[in-house]
Scaffold this active site. Structure first.
Site, PDB file in Angstrom:
ATOM      1  N   SER A 117      -7.347   4.468   2.323  1.00  0.00           N
ATOM      2  CA  SER A 117      -6.638   4.099   1.093  1.00  0.00           C
ATOM      3  C   SER A 117      -5.454   4.988   0.756  1.00  0.00           C
ATOM      4  CB  SER A 117      -7.618   4.084  -0.083  1.00  0.00           C
ATOM      5  OG  SER A 117      -8.494   2.984   0.046  1.00  0.00           O
TER       6      SER A 117
ATOM      7  N   LYS B 155      -2.212   3.222   0.138  1.00  0.00           N
ATOM      8  CA  LYS B 155      -1.791   2.622  -1.139  1.00  0.00           C
ATOM      9  C   LYS B 155      -0.597   3.366  -1.744  1.00  0.00           C
ATOM     10  CE  LYS B 155      -6.255   0.611  -2.427  1.00  0.00           C
ATOM     11  NZ  LYS B 155      -7.086   1.020  -1.271  1.00  0.00           N
TER      12      LYS B 155
ATOM     13  N   SER C 180      -8.334   3.267  -6.564  1.00  0.00           N
ATOM     14  CA  SER C 180      -8.129   2.696  -5.229  1.00  0.00           C
ATOM     15  C   SER C 180      -8.460   1.199  -5.189  1.00  0.00           C
ATOM     16  CB  SER C 180      -8.979   3.454  -4.206  1.00  0.00           C
ATOM     17  OG  SER C 180      -8.457   3.294  -2.901  1.00  0.00           O
TER      18      SER C 180
END
Length: 564
Positions: free
Chosen positions: A205, A208, A396
């Site tokens: 993640s 992101k 997240s």
């Protein structure tokens, strides 16, 4: 024995001839008279004017004709018998001259020969000497040196600071498994610490952050996504057109979903019922609802490396352009089970909202298709991108990551597909001046295991983010903080608590990787940007604590961090 007679000059010869004739006459008169002694010829010099010249133009030496000489012919009486008078002509020509002056001629000839031989020797010596003094030049062969294969710097760099704070033993922790890492001084850009940081790896993640930066560059912080309803091609039909906003919520007015400030289905339904009735007063009933999720291909909604069990676990839904509440069963919960068909569920919830809004036709039937023109009956918009980033990063949110990535692709003229994302995201990231060579982007959430981003890229991108230019302060403000917020709220415990409040970073987790990347406000006040990847199939959760320990050690070292 008598001495031989010497050669005579012309005058002496004439006098001798005259004397001879007189003696001859006396002999005839008195043979018994004694002979007169011969008269000594006068000395006569051959002057330089009369002497022959040498080949060099110099006159031959003057010769004394009365000097001793070789014997010459003596004129006898028989030789002169025919010459009885002084008027007789003497012999002429070179031969006569030679006969009369043999010694002078010989001396002159020898002198000339000597001069010629001497001159030749001199010139020969000059020639030989010249040849010796000016030898024929021998070409000098200069070998071309082999080029040095080592690159040479254009300028000599200033001496580097000697740093002494080593974290090598901590970085060797077996819990970090296959490790990749980079630490950069955010102010100077100097790479302080590097462990295979140029190798592109799966990020989890942490990706992101890349999605958020690309969205700010391509969409801008104020961009909003719109969900519309238009009239259909047949009476009683309306079309719900998804625009990529996964936050559209079914919660009642006055309540909030997990996405605070999200647009409401109830609002959109009320607009639609009123507008349709106004446009069709004689037949205000909405009897058919068409669902249009073609903003990007509705079939391109699940990456091949995503784990399907994430749907029921509540972490991810299929990435479609039309959905409600991120397709959560519970719109108020971050982690809530999803479905395999967000489009269908969105249609069901909107049909119910139309009925609740007073649709004379009640709950319409549902089908799928694509809008063709039509009159706009109602629309709602998402929160701006700046707010969506603030909702995505702390916890997240995978669904928001996919929504923003596809929106970037569409905004720059691509089709919003998974295949377009590397081009779309890297194209947007180039705005920040960090080279994107080697990046592979397969989704917007980081769940794909074939994403590939070097740790050094993340550290360098965070140096730009930390400067807060180009609206990137939005990302800094949204990131989790160690021991305080988001996915870092419960981390950095025990001895690692020294760094609490000083590590602002994005976390990442896959079944084959743990990652952590962000900014460390070091104990000495230095801003350090970093990225850590621990990669291995079946990686233990203890890798997170090992990464926290490494970050805390770097917090302590600050700008004195050594790469040794």
């Amino acid at each position: 024995m008598t001495e031989p007679e010497q050669p005579l000059s012309r005058r002496a010869a004439r006098e001798a001839e005259a004397a001879s004739r007189r003696r001859g006459g006396k002999s005839e008169r008195s043979a018994a008279s004694p002979a007169e002694p011969p008269t000594e010829p006068p000395t006569e010099l051959l002057s330089s004017a009369d002497a022959p010249t040498t080949a060099l133009g110099a006159a031959a030496p003057t010769v004394a004709l009365n000097a001793p000489a070789a014997p010459t012919e003596v004129l006898s009486a028989s030789d002169t018998a025919g010459e009885h008078t002084d008027d007789a002509k003497p012999a002429t020509g070179i031969g006569a001259f030679v006969r009369k002056h043999p010694r002078a001629v010989l001396t002159t000839a020898l002198s000339v020969a000597f001069l010629l031989l001497g001159s030749g020797a001199v010139f020969a010596g000059i020639a030989v000497g010249s040849a010796q003094a000016a030898p024929v030049p021998v070409p000098t062969v200069t070998e071309t040196p082999e080029p040095d294969p080592r690159p040479l710097p254009g300028t000599i760099a200033d001496p580097s600071r000697l740093r002494t704070c080593s974290v090598q033993s901590i970085a060797a922790d077996a819990r970090l498994v296959e490790f990749f890492g980079s630490v950069v001084n955010a102010t100077t850009g100097e790479v302080l610490w590097d462990r295979r940081a140029d190798s592109p790896q799966r990020t989890g993640s942490v990706l992101k952050v890349i999605t958020a930066a690309a969205a700010l560059a391509a969409l801008g912080p104020d961009h909003r996504m719109t969900t519309r309803v238009v009239s259909g091609s047949t009476p009683g039909t309306v079309v719900l057109v998804g625009g990529g906003d996964a936050t559209l919520s079914r919660v009642p007015a006055g309540q909030e979903s997990i996405y605070r400030g999200a647009p409401k289905l109830a609002d959109l339904a009320a607009q639609t019922v009123a507008a349709y009735a106004a446009a069709n007063p004689e037949a205000p009933e909405i009897t058919n609802l068409v669902l249009d999720s073609t903003f990007w291909n509705p079939a391109d909604n699940w990456h091949s490396t995503w784990n399907r069990d994430r749907i029921s676990a509540g972490y991810q839904a299929p990435a479609t352009a039309l959905m409600v509440d991120g397709d959560r069963n519970d719109p108020r919960a971050q982690t809530s089970a999803r479905s395999s068909d967000p489009i269908a569920r969105a249609g069901q919830w909107f049909a119910a909202a139309l009925a609740d809004a007073g649709n004379p036709g009640g709950t319409p039937s549902i089908s799928t298709g694509a809008a063709v023109g039509g009159t706009l009956l109602g629309q709602v918009q998402s929160q701006p991108v700046s707010t969506l980033i603030g909702q995505m990063l702390p916890n997240s949110d995978n669904t928001l990551g996919e929504m923003l990535a596809r929106a970037v692709s569409k905004e720059i003229g691509l089709d919003g597909s998974t295949a377009s994302l590397t081009q779309a995201i890297t194209g947007a990231l180039n705005t920040y001046g960090v080279p994107t060579d080697g990046l592979i982007i397969k989704d917007g959430s980081g769940l794909a295991t074939d994403n590939a981003v070097p740790a050094r890229y993340m550290a360098q991108l965070f140096a730009v983010i930390n400067a807060r230019g180009n609206n990137l302060g939005i990302i800094m403000d949204a990131l989790p903080v160690a021991g305080q917020s988001g996915t870092l709220a419960s981390r950095f415990t025990g001895s690692n608590a020294v760094a609490r409040g000083n590590v602002t970073a994005k976390t990442g987790w896959l079944r084959s990787a743990y990652s952590l990347s962000g900014v460390i406000r070091a104990a000495d006040g230095t801003a350090l940007t970093f990225a850590f990847y621990s990669v291995r199939d079946g990686i233990p959760e203890s890798a997170k604590a090992a990464q926290d320990t490494l970050a805390a050690a770097i917090f302590t070292c600050g700008d004195n961090l050594s790469n040794n």
